[in-house]
Design an enzyme around this catalytic site. Structure first.
Site, PDB file in Angstrom:
ATOM      1  N   HIS A  87       6.331  -5.171   8.227  1.00 51.25           N
ATOM      2  CA  HIS A  87       7.329  -4.738   9.207  1.00 51.25           C
ATOM      3  C   HIS A  87       8.690  -5.363   8.960  1.00 51.25           C
ATOM      4  O   HIS A  87       9.706  -4.849   9.419  1.00 51.25           O
ATOM      5  CB  HIS A  87       6.873  -5.103  10.623  1.00 51.25           C
ATOM      6  CG  HIS A  87       5.542  -4.537  10.990  1.00 51.25           C
ATOM      7  ND1 HIS A  87       5.335  -3.193  11.170  1.00 51.25           N
ATOM      8  CD2 HIS A  87       4.335  -5.128  11.167  1.00 51.25           C
ATOM      9  CE1 HIS A  87       4.064  -2.983  11.467  1.00 51.25           C
ATOM     10  NE2 HIS A  87       3.428  -4.133  11.461  1.00 51.25           N
ATOM     11  N   HIS A 112      13.445 -13.851  10.576  1.00 46.99           N
ATOM     12  CA  HIS A 112      13.115 -12.559   9.981  1.00 46.99           C
ATOM     13  C   HIS A 112      14.309 -11.626  10.142  1.00 46.99           C
ATOM     14  O   HIS A 112      15.266 -11.965  10.845  1.00 46.99           O
ATOM     15  CB  HIS A 112      11.841 -11.983  10.630  1.00 46.99           C
ATOM     16  CG  HIS A 112      12.002 -11.790  12.095  1.00 46.99           C
ATOM     17  ND1 HIS A 112      11.605 -12.745  13.013  1.00 46.99           N
ATOM     18  CD2 HIS A 112      12.572 -10.785  12.818  1.00 46.99           C
ATOM     19  CE1 HIS A 112      11.906 -12.314  14.229  1.00 46.99           C
ATOM     20  NE2 HIS A 112      12.500 -11.126  14.141  1.00 46.99           N
ATOM     21  N   HIS A 114      16.282  -7.648  10.325  1.00 49.01           N
ATOM     22  CA  HIS A 114      16.243  -6.272  10.820  1.00 49.01           C
ATOM     23  C   HIS A 114      17.404  -5.463  10.253  1.00 49.01           C
ATOM     24  O   HIS A 114      18.528  -5.963  10.175  1.00 49.01           O
ATOM     25  CB  HIS A 114      16.374  -6.229  12.347  1.00 49.01           C
ATOM     26  CG  HIS A 114      15.287  -6.916  13.104  1.00 49.01           C
ATOM     27  ND1 HIS A 114      14.065  -6.320  13.354  1.00 49.01           N
ATOM     28  CD2 HIS A 114      15.226  -8.142  13.680  1.00 49.01           C
ATOM     29  CE1 HIS A 114      13.311  -7.155  14.063  1.00 49.01           C
ATOM     30  NE2 HIS A 114      13.987  -8.270  14.267  1.00 49.01           N
ATOM     31  N   HIS A 131      16.887 -12.853  13.112  1.00 46.69           N
ATOM     32  CA  HIS A 131      16.382 -13.486  14.328  1.00 46.69           C
ATOM     33  C   HIS A 131      15.714 -14.792  13.927  1.00 46.69           C
ATOM     34  O   HIS A 131      14.755 -14.780  13.141  1.00 46.69           O
ATOM     35  CB  HIS A 131      15.359 -12.580  15.030  1.00 46.69           C
ATOM     36  CG  HIS A 131      15.964 -11.532  15.913  1.00 46.69           C
ATOM     37  ND1 HIS A 131      15.340 -10.332  16.186  1.00 46.69           N
ATOM     38  CD2 HIS A 131      17.136 -11.522  16.614  1.00 46.69           C
ATOM     39  CE1 HIS A 131      16.109  -9.629  17.025  1.00 46.69           C
ATOM     40  NE2 HIS A 131      17.201 -10.311  17.279  1.00 46.69           N
ATOM     41  N   THR A 197      10.626  -8.064  20.063  1.00 42.14           N
ATOM     42  CA  THR A 197      11.064  -6.681  19.804  1.00 42.14           C
ATOM     43  C   THR A 197      10.033  -5.927  18.966  1.00 42.14           C
ATOM     44  O   THR A 197      10.314  -4.850  18.455  1.00 42.14           O
ATOM     45  CB  THR A 197      12.439  -6.646  19.109  1.00 42.14           C
ATOM     46  OG1 THR A 197      12.318  -7.222  17.802  1.00 42.14           O
ATOM     47  CG2 THR A 197      13.482  -7.395  19.924  1.00 42.14           C
TER      48      THR A 197
HETATM   49 ZN    ZN Z   1      13.467  -9.828  15.396  1.00 43.32          ZN
END
Ligand code: ZN
Length: 247
Positions: A87, A112, A114, A131, A197
């Site tokens: 992910h 991580h 995004h 994040h 999230t």
């Molecule tokens: Zn995140």
């Protein structure tokens, strides 16, 4: 009590990004397993649908009140691993130190990535964000958000991007990683209360979203998008939440 313990165990296994609450529950960012359906994919994901303080949000800067204490980090360069969990790319740094966020001290766990950035400010989005996930001694989570805009090559990301696995798996970092190198010069932030999230969208997560973006090159952005073309949850309703800020 037992149920609570189980929920906590699931919560932290999700956070590690390696094992999931239910390995057979596939979720993603598009189609039938996309964000609009997360709450229906598993009982353990119900909060994704029923939660009232979900993340990410579009931060209304004018509604923010200036009441928050500055961020104080005490990080040290440390060894770790780069994980492709299917992910995102997540960098686990178990010995990277801690940060004072609001009134409490939090140990750094992992960061991580995004694309596009999950939070927005006054409707304005960024192409990418990090994040940085921290945890207090009593198990509460706090996340520092760093926006990236297109510009010069980001030196801090270079060792990550040089080694990140393009398929699920993990590798060790070749050299100690310095979290400080990820940060912009100003640590001014917006603070809001939200959730993970990703499924199960567990609430009680405090977000410290830095106002000042850093830069990354378009080649770096392309490199990430070649692995994850889109891994951002859409904006969730504010539902009357109060935003505070620090200058
Ligand atoms: Zn995140």
């Amino acid at each position: 009590m037992q149920q609570k313990k189980l929920a906590v165990a699931i919560f932290f296994s999700l956070l590690s990004g390696v094992t999931y609450a239910q390995d057979n529950v596939k979720w993603g960012y598009e189609g039938n397993i996309g964000p609009a359906h997360w709450g229906e994919l598993s009982k353990e994901f119900a909060t994704c649908k029923t939660g009232q303080v979900q993340a990410p949000i579009d931060i209304p800067s004018k509604a923010a009140s200036t009441a928050s204490a500055p961020i104080a980090t005490s990080y040290s360069a440390s060894a770790g691993e780069i994980v492709n969990n299917g992910h995102t790319i997540q960098v686990n740094l178990p010995n990277a130190g801690s940060a004072k966020l609001g009134a409490a001290d939090y140990k750094f766990l992992q960061f991580h990535l995004h694309t596009p950035a999950e939070e927005k400010i006054d409707g304005m989005g960024f192409p990418f964000n990090a994040h940085l996930v921290h945890q207090s001694a009593d198990g509460k989570l706090a996340v520092i958000g760093i926006f990236f805009k297109e510009g010069g090559e980001n030196a801090a990301l270079k060792p990550i991007f040089a080694a990140m696995p393009s398929a699920e798996g993990k590798v060790s970092l070749a050299a100690n990683f310095s979290l400080n190198a990820l940060f912009p010069p100003s640590l001014a932030y917006y603070n809001y209360s939200g959730s993970l999230t990703t499924p199960g969208c567990n609430e009680g997560v405090s977000f410290f979203i830095l106002k000042t973006p850093v830069e990354m090159s378009s080649a770096q952005l392309t490199q990430f998008k070649n692995i994850f073309p889109l891994n951002a949850r859409p904006i969730m309703p504010l539902n009357g939440r109060t935003i505070t800020e620090s200058n």
